[in-house]
Design a protein around this motif. Sequence first.
Motif: not given
Length: 131
Positions: A3-5, A18, A21
């Motif tokens: 997971r990348t915000a 966020n 994601e």
Amino acid sequence: MERTAVNPWKWSLGIGFNQAELIEGTRRELICSGQTSMDGDGHPQHAGDMRAQVILAMDNLEAVLAGADMTLADVVRFNIYTTDVDELFACYDVIAGRFGAAGVQPPCTLLGVTRLAFPELMVELEATAAA
């Protein structure tokens, strides 16, 4: 799963979500129906008590996730429907606390609605999970 915000603005982080994601490497996806403060027999609980309804709706969401061998840590999208936005915000700490304990801040949408399926219900929580 990775997971990348994605947060071009940081204001939402203070409330626990966020803006987006990027999800990569998933094998399974779970689409949950809206969870409310219903008991195991399908009867609405805690009429007029938003905090109690949020707690039970979160409990019910966690039970659905557990049925698929998932947890709140796997939630990648979260929607809240409520008949009283101000009252929901007054007990949002329940939701933020549970997701915070799970170590995630899924993208979230909060919508004020006229009513839910049963007139006693004040909040409905909808989630998508991936693992």
